[in-house]
Design an enzyme around this catalytic site. Structure first.
Site, PDB file in Angstrom:
ATOM      1  N   LYS A 318      17.399  45.880  29.542  1.00 29.64           N
ATOM      2  CA  LYS A 318      18.502  45.437  28.681  1.00 29.64           C
ATOM      3  C   LYS A 318      19.178  46.654  28.041  1.00 29.64           C
ATOM      4  O   LYS A 318      18.588  47.738  28.018  1.00 29.64           O
ATOM      5  CB  LYS A 318      17.986  44.467  27.611  1.00 29.64           C
ATOM      6  CG  LYS A 318      16.927  45.033  26.654  1.00 29.64           C
ATOM      7  CD  LYS A 318      16.384  43.922  25.776  1.00 29.64           C
ATOM      8  CE  LYS A 318      15.473  44.481  24.703  1.00 29.64           C
ATOM      9  NZ  LYS A 318      14.823  43.411  23.911  1.00 29.64           N
ATOM     10  N   HIS A 331      25.112  41.569  16.906  1.00 27.29           N
ATOM     11  CA  HIS A 331      24.636  40.419  16.140  1.00 27.29           C
ATOM     12  C   HIS A 331      25.731  39.943  15.181  1.00 27.29           C
ATOM     13  O   HIS A 331      25.745  38.780  14.772  1.00 27.29           O
ATOM     14  CB  HIS A 331      23.387  40.789  15.323  1.00 27.29           C
ATOM     15  CG  HIS A 331      22.180  41.061  16.159  1.00 27.29           C
ATOM     16  ND1 HIS A 331      21.945  42.286  16.735  1.00 27.29           N
ATOM     17  CD2 HIS A 331      21.149  40.254  16.524  1.00 27.29           C
ATOM     18  CE1 HIS A 331      20.803  42.232  17.413  1.00 27.29           C
ATOM     19  NE2 HIS A 331      20.305  41.023  17.301  1.00 27.29           N
ATOM     20  N   ASP A 415      21.630  37.862  26.470  1.00 25.23           N
ATOM     21  CA  ASP A 415      21.106  38.179  25.149  1.00 25.23           C
ATOM     22  C   ASP A 415      21.209  36.885  24.331  1.00 25.23           C
ATOM     23  O   ASP A 415      21.803  35.891  24.774  1.00 25.23           O
ATOM     24  CB  ASP A 415      21.911  39.313  24.515  1.00 25.23           C
ATOM     25  CG  ASP A 415      21.122  40.065  23.445  1.00 25.23           C
ATOM     26  OD1 ASP A 415      20.087  39.546  22.993  1.00 25.23           O
ATOM     27  OD2 ASP A 415      21.559  41.163  23.057  1.00 25.23           O
TER      28      ASP A 415
END
Length: 688
Positions: A318, A331, A415
């Site tokens: 990732k 985020h 994700d």
């Protein structure tokens, strides 16, 4: 021909069919078992011989197409034990002698075999698969799955909390959701994993709740700052491993992490991060990266992955195509990487290509926009403004770049879909549909399981998502499960046995030794004006001040008892400054994770410069997390980077300060000064 002769001939034919592994009519009537197949004979399954050992599983295949681990009443045999032997659990051990053997498994009604040949003069082991339609287990299973079962394999929610309480044990409602939505996986977090015993029970209960196929139980156990298990070994993170420059050590850490996960039943790790951290201002990757050099990231990433694989744990690279050169946390917002494909191939994509070529199980997408790959614009549901399409939702990135150009054949997992970059701009259901259309196989942490599942069902029923696309994803997911032995067993080991193994493995002395080795070798001595190693006498006074002063002081006290702790991250008061001036040495800890945290105007950085400028005492700085902190207090007398706040790293830093550890770490990133000029180059590191 007499009836007796005919009966004998029929019996002989039936016996011969059993020996060859070809099922004969009527054999499955009583049990519902249609066949017995060695998993490695399934065309999609690959498995390496490691240390002259190979694990094989027998699979009982049922009329409805599903398969389970044949864990009872099966017999394994080798036709030539001089070449290889096999345990009754299917573990093959090669002797090292030249020749060929057949490894077979039988349940008395069905049997199967696979050949293994060892060519010593060529140092080559050849595994000969059996062939034929019989072995199309995955295709047959998919053919008989309902559409809802297929979509369920693609969903991986989290159950971090339930009705305001952390989920540390299975409850009836969650077990029912696993069944109702035919879930293919779940992800665990720190809230779910308190002790090895408790975690093992929880994971076992999740597997018990599944009806047909084994569950992918995943976790973000990268090491360092991203460590989800509350118990076990706290390994230094990727950047610490980058400072060691050791592929051997990265493999040992990956293997130990994998063993601790595997012992608790967690079969998939969302690691390692293969992001190339070439942007010091990155707020979300930083020390989660092996460093700024694509070659180093690729080398250590593949070593770490190999360790995970050898432990039996699935690995995930990732965040594709690369989250390293960003200055926004996905985020919270939508970062952008502006580079073209030629630059991306040299830097960001390089480690991912290395991992794909080496057989990585899965790749996780990044909620980051790459306008030079996909310049598609969409309207944000958050504010109605035009925004770029992030990689997670981009067909050009997931299918065009990852599948077609880079040749990745494994599982693509998003994700977390609850992150602000996705859910705020696109909405939970629309985002899930978009990412599946783009090429995703697993939708991680969908917001609102019922709504997202129903949205995907509707999209398939309307033809917005093709059945073929869904089936391709399910094929990849079932392939991953078979490759890693994630299959429901006829008879599971008792929970007590699982717990006993977990307690033995998790936090073992062997793993603690690897933890200490990695920490000790990672410590990087960046600057030393003849201050270190510290030769403090019993009468010498040491002040420990700054971030995590208590943790630093606890280690310092092992070497010198005459210390004073000033547990502050702001400018010293007059009385505190007087204490500092009376000391013989000052040890300063700085722990920053953001650009603002290490800005010269930040209180912690002002404290550092106050100590340097207003005392005549040697100041030894420790960059606890990011190595970049020295850019804001460059005149410090000595400076070490430890890359993380786990106990072993504190111990290693202080051991280095007092000369018990000779520093060999090298900077895996470049440190710039406040004007953007190079302060310390990549690869820099002093020793004693």
């Amino acid at each position: 021909m007499s009836k007796v002769v005919k009966k004998c001939i029929v019996s002989l034919i039936a016996f011969a069919l059993v020996l060859t592994g070809i099922p004969h009519a009527g054999a499955s009537a009583a049990s519902g078992i249609k066949d017995l197949v060695i998993d490695l004979n399934v065309p999609q399954v690959t498995r390496d011989v490691t240390n002259n050992k190979l694990d094989l599983n027998g699979l009982h295949v049922y009329e409805d197409g599903h398969f389970i681990l044949a864990s009872e009443n099966v017999t394994w045999a080798s036709s030539n034990k001089n070449i290889a032997s096999v345990t009754q659990g299917g573990e093959v051990s090669l002797s090292g002698h030249n020749g060929k053997t057949f490894i077979s498994v039988s349940n008395g009604k069905f049997s199967d075999r696979i050949s293994i040949q060892y060519k010593g003069n060529q140092d080559q082991i050849i595994v000969g698969k059996e062939r034929g339609v019989r072995y199309d287990l995955i295709g047959k299973a998919i053919k008989q799955m309902t559409m809802e079962e297929k979509v369920g394999q693609m969903l991986m929610p989290d159950f971090r909390n339930w009705k305001g309480q952390n989920v540390t044990a299975m409850n009836a409602e969650i077990a029912q959701l696993v069944k109702d939505y035919h879930l293919g996986g779940v992800i665990l977090f720190r809230e779910n994993t308190v002790t090895a015993e408790q975690t093992t029970k929880l994971v076992s209960a999740y597997q018990e709740a599944t009806e047909k196929y084994g569950l992918l139980v995943s976790i973000d156990q990268e090491g360092g700052i991203v460590t989800r298990l509350q118990t076990g070994t706290d390994f230094p993170g990727n950047m610490a491993l980058g400072a060691t420059q050791s592929g051997e050590l990265a493999k040992k850490v990956g293997a130990a992490i994998g063993k601790e996960l595997n012992a608790q039943g967690i079969n998939m790790n969302f690691g390692p991060s293969l992001d190339v951290n070439n942007n010091p201002d990155n707020p979300v990757i930083g020390v989660r990266s092996f460093g700024e050099d694509p070659g180093l990231v690729g080398k250590l990433g593949n070593a770490y992955i190999k360790g995970l694989h050898e432990s039996g744990t699935a690995a995930t690279a990732k965040h594709f195509p690369g989250h390293g050169d960003t200055a926004v946390d996905s985020h919270l917002g939508l970062p952008e990487v502006p580079h073209d494909i030629n630059r991306l191939k040299k830097v960001e994509l390089y480690p991912f290509q290395q991992a794909m070529d080496a057989g990585i199980d899965a790749v996780m997408t990044a909620h980051v926009t790459f306008p030079k790959i996909d310049d598609t614009k969409v309207i944000s549901k958050k504010d109605g403004k035009e925004i770029a399409l992030p990689a997670t939702l981009s067909q050009k990135v997931l299918t065009g770049l990852m599948r077609e150009q880079m040749g990745f054949k494994g599982v693509i997992v998003t994700d977390a879909m609850n992150m602000g970059a996705i859910v705020e701009h696109f909405g939970a259901v629309d985002a899930a549909i978009r990412t599946v259309k783009a090429g995703t196989d697993i939708v991680l942490m969908p917001v609102g399981l019922e709504a997202v599942a129903n949205g995907l069902y509707d999209a398939v029923n309307k033809g917005e998502i093709s059945t073929r696309k869904i089936e391709q994803s399910v094929e990849r997911i079932l392939t991953l499960k078979l490759n890693r032995g994630i299959v429901k067993a006829e008879v599971e080991k008792s929970v007590a046995k699982k717990i006993a193994k977990a307690i033995q493995v998790v936090g073992s002395a062997e793993h603690k030794a690897v933890e200490r080795e990695a920490a000790a070798k990672s410590i990087t001595l960046v600057k030393n004006n003849a201050v270190l190693p510290l030769k403090a006498g019993t009468e010498d006074k040491i002040i420990v001040v700054g971030s995590s002063a208590d943790l630093l002081a606890a280690e310092v006290q092992k070497h010198n008892k005459n210390i004073t702790i000033l547990n502050t991250a702001t400018l010293l008061t007059a009385s505190q400054l007087t204490q500092a001036k009376a000391a013989d040495y000052i040890i300063l800890g700085t722990n920053t994770s953001t650009v603002s945290g290490r800005a010269p105007s930040n209180d912690l950085m002002r404290l550092a410069n106050q100590l340097i400028e207003q005392t005549d005492v040697p100041v030894i700085g420790v960059g606890i997390r990011n190595p970049y902190d020295i850019m804001s207090y460059p005149n410090v007398d000595a400076y070490l980077a430890q890359y993380g706040f786990r106990p072993a790293s504190y111990e290693a830093s202080v051991n280095t300060i007092f000369g018990l550890n000779n520093p060999i770490g090298k900077l895996p990133v470049t440190i710039f000064d406040q004007d953007g000029d190079v302060l310390y180059k990549f690869g820099h590191g002093l020793g004693y």
